[in-house]
Design a protein around this motif. Sequence first.
Motif, PDB file in Angstrom:
ATOM      1  N   LYS A  45      25.217 -91.966 -68.960  1.00 10.85           N
ATOM      2  CA  LYS A  45      25.085 -92.989 -67.849  1.00 10.85           C
ATOM      3  C   LYS A  45      23.624 -92.698 -67.347  1.00 10.85           C
ATOM      4  N   GLU A  49      20.274 -95.382 -67.299  1.00 10.19           N
ATOM      5  CA  GLU A  49      19.691 -95.571 -66.108  1.00 10.19           C
ATOM      6  C   GLU A  49      18.121 -96.022 -66.196  1.00 10.19           C
ATOM      7  N   LEU A  86      31.710 -98.261 -70.909  1.00 16.27           N
ATOM      8  CA  LEU A  86      30.098 -98.118 -70.105  1.00 16.27           C
ATOM      9  C   LEU A  86      29.209 -98.754 -70.702  1.00 16.27           C
TER      10      LEU A  86
END
Length: 247
Positions: A45, A49, A86
């Motif tokens: 994650k 980003e 995801l």
Amino acid sequence: MKKVLECCVDSVESAIAAKEGGADRIELCSGLVIGGLSPSIALFKKIKEVVDIPIRPLLRTRFGDFCYTTYEHEILKEEVKIFRQLGAEGIVIGSLTSEGRLDLQQMSELMEEAGEMRVTLHRAFDMCKNPIETLEQAKKLGIDTILTSGQKNCAKEGVELLKQLVENSENQIEILVGGGVDAKTIPMLYEKANTTSYHMSGKISLESQMKYRNANVNMGVASVSEYEIWRTSKERIQEARSTLDSL
């Protein structure tokens, strides 16, 4: 054919260096020092980003061979599902039978779980008994990429097989060369094996920031220092990118 440079990383810092150096995509893992294990969700994650190039998590439950138990396979399937949800661009997987062939049942189940994601068959390929048979099986499974050193410790020693794999791929599957790849080896591999896709970590060793060091305790592999940090070098990726683009 497009010239591809993929960088293998196990930290946010390395992912940023890979992107800034000109990598086309990232193979994300943890534990690079032992060949790579599945990365954490939090690591994925955070990198997603801060880095806007495709990410393919390497899914490997443990150190060692690629002959997985039922429990390990179930974990791999769950990881494929998680990273698909995801938003991973692809995944990097590989399961073998004890006889050194692709485990077609396990691979089919992982492919089904992957859905529309791209799939790389990792260097389990280099441990298989018959690479040409495995290449054909990978095509039928719908695998997009095979990561290989030509079944040698480093790609420059596996040139003959790499060339054969490129020929037999018939442009249906990407032959991604890994194993000792850098700016110095790319021209030879490009010329002799006709390969256009390359995989490297571009890592350098950094000194730990720890000032206090307990010499009486080792927290991992005895031959590896806790006070040596591996990180991708932006400059090494840049050199490889420049070399590849010049060919």
